[in-house]
Design an enzyme around this catalytic site. Sequence first.
Site, PDB file in Angstrom:
ATOM      1  N   SER A 120      -5.764   5.766   5.587  1.00  0.00           N
ATOM      2  CA  SER A 120      -4.545   5.723   4.782  1.00  0.00           C
ATOM      3  C   SER A 120      -4.257   7.142   4.284  1.00  0.00           C
ATOM      4  CB  SER A 120      -4.764   4.769   3.591  1.00  0.00           C
ATOM      5  OG  SER A 120      -3.644   4.775   2.751  1.00  0.00           O
ATOM      6  N   SER A 192      -6.352   0.476  11.751  1.00  0.00           N
ATOM      7  CA  SER A 192      -7.228  -0.062  12.813  1.00  0.00           C
ATOM      8  C   SER A 192      -8.621   0.563  12.743  1.00  0.00           C
ATOM      9  CB  SER A 192      -6.599   0.125  14.196  1.00  0.00           C
ATOM     10  OG  SER A 192      -6.037   1.395  14.386  1.00  0.00           O
TER      11      SER A 192
END
Length: 288
Positions: A120, A192
């Site tokens: 992130s 992912s």
Amino acid sequence: MSGTGTASAGAGNFCPLLRLKTTSRIPKLGFLKLNHSLITFRSLQIKASDSSNHLRLNVAHDVTLSNANGHATGSGTNLKQLSTIGNSTNIQWHNCSVLKDDRHRLLDQKGCVIWITGLSGSGKSTVACALSRILHQWGKLTYVLDGDNLRHGLNKDLGFKAQDRAENIRRFGEVGKLFADAGVICIASLISPYRRDRDACRAMLANGDFIEVFMDVPLHVCEARDPKGLYKLARAGKIKGFTGIDDPYETPIHSEIVLKHGEPCASSPVEMAEKIAVYLENNGYLHA
Ligand SMILES: Nc1ncnc2c1ncn2[C@@H]1O[C@H](COP(=O)(O)OS(=O)(=O)O)[C@@H](OP(=O)(O)O)[C@H]1O
Ligand SMILES: Nc1ncnc2c1ncn2[C@@H]1O[C@H](COP(=O)(O)OP(=O)(O)O)[C@@H](O)[C@H]1O
């Protein structure tokens, strides 16, 4: 059914039943609906009609007859089997005469999935949009699938436990595969975190069509950016299972492209996107 039949021709040389002109080249795949039955064929010969205004069809190979429910009803050289996939029983794959290559030629590009993975705050969404913009300006059709965005709809039933992330990634893979089949350059941007899940998506696509891009940005840089304040909340224990803090991120090993933080000449999002665009050009994806 002997494999040979007749169908009435419509006005002029056009047969509305077949949606073919008698002068068009012989199709390799197609289907013909007669009396609520579907005939699938791989080889078809059409002879121009005689004075009776009929077209003669010679159906040569791989004939499958099925009723409206899709159950096999007749014999042919190669009857297709009903399958069970997961919880879906008695299903059968249906082909269409418009093929992937036809769509590629129409778009003058090749469908593929650019899979952007990283922590992130590593810049996945920014690079995805910059790439989409560049390719759009080059006249190429793209579509961005963003992790945050798909969680607003298709994936809103999923959380962030390992099995939910795995299902999130699997759905991205399946949707990306459809986009690639449609001829679109699909840009998937999601954390992912698990190698196995990413590799499973790679395996869904034809060789080369899954292009993994690793945003190689150290955690401390992502944390310093913290555009949504999520790292701060995670450090304060207000978000549990945050990737990089108390949840794993498995670094890719064989990515096609690595976008390394601080790399000279490729540090801005646009420069990074250009690097991906050049890869696509060099690997033949920007022309049919
Ligand atoms: N626990 C936890 N861990 C990581 N990320 C979290 C979490 N909770 C919410 N978010 C927000 O969700 C975005 C990540 O969604 P993804 O679908 O990309 O995640 S995953 O691929 O299923 O791991 C991610 O977006 P990005 O910052 O764009 O990566 C976050 O905004
Ligand atoms: N190459 C870059 N250099 C510096 N800042 C960047 C870069 N790419 C993205 N950013 C900034 O980092 C933050 C996170 O970017 P974002 O694309 O939202 O990351 P992700 O989608 O991986 O969470 C944003 O504020 C964005 O403007």
